[in-house]
Design an enzyme around this catalytic site. Structure first.
Site, PDB file in Angstrom:
ATOM      1  N   HIS A  94      38.347  34.917  43.138  1.00 29.48           N
ATOM      2  CA  HIS A  94      39.709  34.420  43.373  1.00 29.48           C
ATOM      3  C   HIS A  94      39.825  33.395  44.507  1.00 29.48           C
ATOM      4  O   HIS A  94      40.764  33.455  45.317  1.00 29.48           O
ATOM      5  CB  HIS A  94      40.647  35.598  43.682  1.00 29.48           C
ATOM      6  CG  HIS A  94      40.951  36.499  42.511  1.00 29.48           C
ATOM      7  ND1 HIS A  94      40.885  36.110  41.199  1.00 29.48           N
ATOM      8  CD2 HIS A  94      41.362  37.819  42.468  1.00 29.48           C
ATOM      9  CE1 HIS A  94      41.232  37.120  40.407  1.00 29.48           C
ATOM     10  NE2 HIS A  94      41.512  38.155  41.152  1.00 29.48           N
ATOM     11  N   HIS A 111      49.039  36.474  40.296  1.00 32.60           N
ATOM     12  CA  HIS A 111      48.500  37.834  40.391  1.00 32.60           C
ATOM     13  C   HIS A 111      49.591  38.881  40.647  1.00 32.60           C
ATOM     14  O   HIS A 111      49.393  39.827  41.410  1.00 32.60           O
ATOM     15  CB  HIS A 111      47.428  37.887  41.484  1.00 32.60           C
ATOM     16  CG  HIS A 111      46.349  38.879  41.230  1.00 32.60           C
ATOM     17  ND1 HIS A 111      46.545  40.228  41.329  1.00 32.60           N
ATOM     18  CD2 HIS A 111      45.059  38.716  40.877  1.00 32.60           C
ATOM     19  CE1 HIS A 111      45.417  40.856  41.066  1.00 32.60           C
ATOM     20  NE2 HIS A 111      44.489  39.957  40.781  1.00 32.60           N
ATOM     21  N   GLU A 122      46.773  38.142  33.997  1.00 31.44           N
ATOM     22  CA  GLU A 122      46.276  36.918  34.630  1.00 31.44           C
ATOM     23  C   GLU A 122      45.851  35.915  33.554  1.00 31.44           C
ATOM     24  O   GLU A 122      44.689  35.841  33.169  1.00 31.44           O
ATOM     25  CB  GLU A 122      45.106  37.260  35.559  1.00 31.44           C
ATOM     26  CG  GLU A 122      45.484  38.279  36.617  1.00 31.44           C
ATOM     27  CD  GLU A 122      44.265  38.955  37.250  1.00 31.44           C
ATOM     28  OE1 GLU A 122      43.390  38.256  37.778  1.00 31.44           O
ATOM     29  OE2 GLU A 122      44.173  40.187  37.196  1.00 31.44           O
TER      30      GLU A 122
HETATM   31  C1  FUC Z   1      41.876  41.410  39.542  1.00 40.27           C
HETATM   32  C2  FUC Z   1      40.586  41.974  39.142  1.00 40.27           C
HETATM   33  C3  FUC Z   1      39.683  42.310  40.195  1.00 40.27           C
HETATM   34  C4  FUC Z   1      40.195  42.583  41.568  1.00 40.27           C
HETATM   35  C5  FUC Z   1      41.527  41.972  41.874  1.00 40.27           C
HETATM   36  C6  FUC Z   1      42.278  42.592  42.988  1.00 40.27           C
HETATM   37  O1  FUC Z   1      42.019  40.080  39.267  1.00 40.27           O
HETATM   38  O2  FUC Z   1      39.921  41.250  38.149  1.00 40.27           O
HETATM   39  O3  FUC Z   1      38.736  43.259  39.803  1.00 40.27           O
HETATM   40  O4  FUC Z   1      40.054  43.885  41.933  1.00 40.27           O
HETATM   41  O5  FUC Z   1      42.317  41.744  40.818  1.00 40.27           O
END
Ligand code: FUC
Length: 345
Positions: A101, A175, A310
């Site tokens: 990320h 997210h 996502e």
């Molecule tokens: C998501 C997951 C990951 C991670 C994150 C906080 O995007 O793909 O595993 O733990 O979030």
């Protein structure tokens, strides 16, 4: 409809968008983080449907990426390394030997420039950020714009635009962890999800794609008809186990003209959300590894409290054939859109 702005410490600002039905979305200029989203249930009660910290200062590190814009590359880059045009690039290892990320200088950790706008049927924010060439180890000066639009129709739209002066990997997402029960009343167990996908990407024990696609047929990854999320929490397959006893996988959307690629619904509150996107797939993460005891706006965190959708391309394409690509070249415009529509059923 209205837009309010509140000044916080350290040049942080909080924007509040509200439409005439009372749907409300709160956004920080830091990380473009969506901290709250008030949505009506079947009786018209407005409650929060995303996870957000009780104290905004906690977003300073935000290791769970609550509500943030993720980039330059959402997801994991194996061994924090990739090669483009014959040149090898090394990124920060922020998850074991892997890169996740955007790392500590990712787009979730920067202050975005924000302009608000109002239209006849919507209010919104235009967020801009310029990534310097070499920042975080990525090549190219990249100009990014993310637009958050709250429509009168209770649709929340996110559109992303980017351009670069050097070939570079880029795939952006948001997210937010959704929980349609409202104000974190329940975990996700009974909430239903559908995803228009025949295939998920197989993961190794470090959550890195192996390069193989798995058919969802006959598994609890089959969301072609809506199913309760607890099916995946209770299933004892290797793929559920590596994900932390749940789902943390990239689903490849089926190729068709359907606009809706996923839905989520809570049987008690009656809230329903549909996800429309032009993206080729999405990671669904069911917060299997969310730590316990974080102070959130409506209580403390625990496993299975929020689900992320996502929408994005796949960073696995940097190391394997046959995955949706993430490479942006000079002269090209990265332009994508995801829309979350709220209603009741
Ligand atoms: C998501 C997951 C990951 C991670 C994150 C906080 O995007 O793909 O595993 O733990 O979030």
């Amino acid at each position: 409809m209205k837009i309010e702005v509140r000044d916080l410490e350290k040049s942080w600002k909080e924007y509040t968008l509200t439409n005439d039905h009372g749907m409300q979305v709160n956004v920080l200029n830091f990380g473009g983080i969506i901290t709250k989203m008030l949505v009506p249930d079947k009786a018209g009660n407005l409650e929060n449907v995303v996870l957000g910290y009780a104290d905004y200062k906690e977003y300073q590190s935000n290791p769970n990426y609550f509500g943030a814009i993720i980039g330059p590359v959402a997801g994991r880059i194996a061994n924090s390394q990739f090669t483009l045009d014959g040149q090898e690039y090394k990124l920060e290892n922020n998850e074991g030997v892997h890169h996740l990320h955007g790392g500590t200088t990712g787009f979730h950790q920067v202050i975005w420039e924000v302009e608000s706008f109002e239209k006849s049927d919507a209010v919104g924010l235009l967020l801009s950020y310029t990534r310097a060439d070499g920042e975080g180890g990525f090549p190219g000066k990249v100009d990014v714009q993310v637009t958050y639009t709250l429509h009168q129709t209770n649709q929340f739209e996110i559109s992303y635009t980017a351009s670069t002066d050097k070939t570079t990997p880029l795939t952006l997402t948001n997210h937010s962890y959704f929980n349609l029960s409202g104000n974190l009343r329940n975990t996700l167990h009974e909430q239903h999800v559908s995803i228009d996908s025949d295939h998920v990407v197989e993961l190794d024990e470090k959550l890195i794609p192996t390069g193989e696609l798995l058919s969802v047929e006959g598994t609890t990854f089959d969301f072609r008809n809506a199913r309760a999320l607890q099916d995946g929490f209770n299933d004892d397959t290797e793929q559920n186990r590596v994900a932390g006893q749940g789902i943390d996988h990239y689903f490849i959307f089926n190729e068709n003209n359907k606009e809706t690629k996923a839905t989520a619904a809570d049987p008690v509150s009656g809230r329903k959300m549909t996800v429309q996107t032009d993206q080729p797939g999405m990671v669904m993460y069911t917060s299997n590894n969310l730590p316990e005891g974080l102070q959130l706006q409506e209580g403390t965190s625990r496993q299975y409290l929020g689900v992320c959708f996502e929408t994005q391309a796949s960073p696995a394409s940097l190391h394997h054939e046959g995955f949706p690509g993430v490479v942006l070249k000079p002269g090209e415009v990265y332009q994508t859109r995801t829309l979350f529509e709220f209603g009741v059923w």
